[in-house]
Write an enzyme that holds these catalytic residues in place. Sequence first.
Site, PDB file in Angstrom:
ATOM      1  N   HIS A  35       0.820  -1.226   0.000  1.00 52.25           N
ATOM      2  CA  HIS A  35       0.000   0.000   0.000  1.00 52.25           C
ATOM      3  C   HIS A  35       0.850   1.270   0.000  1.00 52.25           C
ATOM      4  O   HIS A  35       0.428   2.292   0.536  1.00 52.25           O
ATOM      5  CB  HIS A  35      -0.980   0.012   1.188  1.00 52.25           C
ATOM      6  CG  HIS A  35      -2.156  -0.905   0.959  1.00 52.25           C
ATOM      7  ND1 HIS A  35      -3.232  -0.542   0.191  1.00 52.25           N
ATOM      8  CD2 HIS A  35      -2.383  -2.170   1.367  1.00 52.25           C
ATOM      9  CE1 HIS A  35      -4.095  -1.547   0.153  1.00 52.25           C
ATOM     10  NE2 HIS A  35      -3.602  -2.550   0.860  1.00 52.25           N
ATOM     11  N   ASP A  37       2.727   1.889  -3.034  1.00 53.00           N
ATOM     12  CA  ASP A  37       3.037   2.212  -4.444  1.00 53.00           C
ATOM     13  C   ASP A  37       2.281   3.465  -4.898  1.00 53.00           C
ATOM     14  O   ASP A  37       2.777   4.229  -5.717  1.00 53.00           O
ATOM     15  CB  ASP A  37       2.811   1.017  -5.389  1.00 53.00           C
ATOM     16  CG  ASP A  37       1.399   0.457  -5.384  1.00 53.00           C
ATOM     17  OD1 ASP A  37       0.594   0.802  -4.480  1.00 53.00           O
ATOM     18  OD2 ASP A  37       1.092  -0.344  -6.294  1.00 53.00           O
ATOM     19  N   SER A 126      -5.475  -9.903 -11.463  1.00 52.35           N
ATOM     20  CA  SER A 126      -5.984  -8.830 -12.330  1.00 52.35           C
ATOM     21  C   SER A 126      -4.876  -8.274 -13.229  1.00 52.35           C
ATOM     22  O   SER A 126      -5.058  -8.124 -14.435  1.00 52.35           O
ATOM     23  CB  SER A 126      -6.637  -7.726 -11.516  1.00 52.35           C
ATOM     24  OG  SER A 126      -5.765  -7.260 -10.527  1.00 52.35           O
ATOM     25  N   ASP A 170       1.758  -3.939  -9.340  1.00 56.64           N
ATOM     26  CA  ASP A 170       1.410  -5.234  -9.916  1.00 56.64           C
ATOM     27  C   ASP A 170       1.702  -5.273 -11.408  1.00 56.64           C
ATOM     28  O   ASP A 170       2.272  -6.238 -11.932  1.00 56.64           O
ATOM     29  CB  ASP A 170      -0.086  -5.532  -9.695  1.00 56.64           C
ATOM     30  CG  ASP A 170      -0.447  -5.511  -8.232  1.00 56.64           C
ATOM     31  OD1 ASP A 170       0.467  -5.404  -7.403  1.00 56.64           O
ATOM     32  OD2 ASP A 170      -1.647  -5.601  -7.924  1.00 56.64           O
TER      33      ASP A 170
HETATM   34  C1  GLA Z   1      -3.084  -4.124  -4.987  1.00 60.21           C
HETATM   35  C2  GLA Z   1      -2.809  -2.994  -5.963  1.00 60.21           C
HETATM   36  C3  GLA Z   1      -1.350  -2.541  -5.899  1.00 60.21           C
HETATM   37  C4  GLA Z   1      -0.899  -2.287  -4.468  1.00 60.21           C
HETATM   38  C5  GLA Z   1      -1.307  -3.429  -3.555  1.00 60.21           C
HETATM   39  C6  GLA Z   1      -1.024  -3.129  -2.110  1.00 60.21           C
HETATM   40  O1  GLA Z   1      -2.410  -5.286  -5.361  1.00 60.21           O
HETATM   41  O2  GLA Z   1      -3.113  -3.376  -7.270  1.00 60.21           O
HETATM   42  O3  GLA Z   1      -1.176  -1.402  -6.697  1.00 60.21           O
HETATM   43  O4  GLA Z   1      -1.363  -1.058  -4.003  1.00 60.21           O
HETATM   44  O5  GLA Z   1      -2.676  -3.756  -3.677  1.00 60.21           O
HETATM   45  O6  GLA Z   1       0.340  -2.972  -1.906  1.00 60.21           O
END
Ligand code: GLA
Length: 385
Positions: A35, A37, A126, A170
């Site tokens: 959390h 990024d 995703s 991601d």
């Molecule tokens: C999801 C989001 C990422 C990141 C994570 C938490 O995977 O797609 O961008 O924020 O949660 O680190």
Amino acid sequence: MNAIAANVVQLFNSHFMAQPAVYFSPGRINLIGEHVDYNDGFVMPAAINKGIYYAVAVNGTSDIHIHAADKGEDLAENIQDIRKGEGWANYVLGVVQEFLLLGKKISGFDCVFGGDIPIGSGMSSSAAVEGGMAYALNDLFDCGLERTELALLCQRAEHGFPGVNCGIMDQFANMMGKRGEVILLDCRDLSYRYFPLALNGHTLVLINSKVHHELAAGEYNIRRRQCEEGLTIMKGHGINSFRDLKTADEMMAYRPLMSELVFKRCLFVVEEIIRTQKAARFLQENNMAELGELMFASHDGLSKWYEVSCPELDFLVEQARSDPAVIGSRLMGGGFGGCTINIVRDDAIDQFVQQASDHYQRRFGIRTETYLVETSGGTGPCMTN
Ligand code: GLA
């Protein structure tokens, strides 16, 4: 070709006439840096050998036909009339839409995709769905986008139809992964370094809680807004980024200026950014014990301050904490369910997994799944022979 890829190709052949190109699009793990990024932070993800396989062929019309192998569902759309749909369709169509918004000349195609990343497991199915579609379109229609451009396109796609205001971690890991390496990504400017994932007699073990609390997407966007609110207040005092704070103590000065809830979110972010930079040093120095401690601390922050954990994940991390063979454990990904990531001594993996899942089953009546994942390269063509 592995069994999943073979199945995807076989389904393609039974649905469509042409010879498809085949691609593999990986899921990801994240060692630490959760959390952050979307908060100018650092993250340490790696692409893994679980992911989504795509078989795709241009069909010479303006129609798109997609078969989602794992769901057994079909989708047919005209490329001139792409609109928001439901569920998985939004991740695929969102990517198509972004190519169109860029003015790229794409037309109809036939497509089958399927894989082995459980949805909502924290391994980013995703981004894998988006990345595979984006790579295929870029390749088949010669759009000339670089990997980082594709990652950014996929991030925009997720903000679009699915409406999840995600960060870049991601999609970046999905495109830029390298076998044997984790990425230290600076999410402020997308500069990055690869680090060999040398765990010195330890293995990364993912334990899937098999719960996925549906709050996830809504709560995710709320967390983003709370961080923005906190940062706006701090900006009024000359702090332009959470990164400008070098210790968590410095955050205390801002406590009276914001609600307790927003303060908790900001405190977590500041601490997690500091932790991730330290973790990169410990990984380089082969200091597994300190790296592990940071992972536990990350989980505690995610649970107490950021409030994205759940009783199931907390329980799994507590199990891990009480096992001397586990040097670090925490929830991975967006939270509210999915996997914990654990660094476990090689000779004690079976015992750890057995105990943790027995206790978990007794407590919640749910059977965990366990994955010993390997790192992999980013999305790309898949060898079909
Ligand atoms: C999801 C989001 C990422 C990141 C994570 C938490 O995977 O797609 O961008 O924020 O949660 O680190």
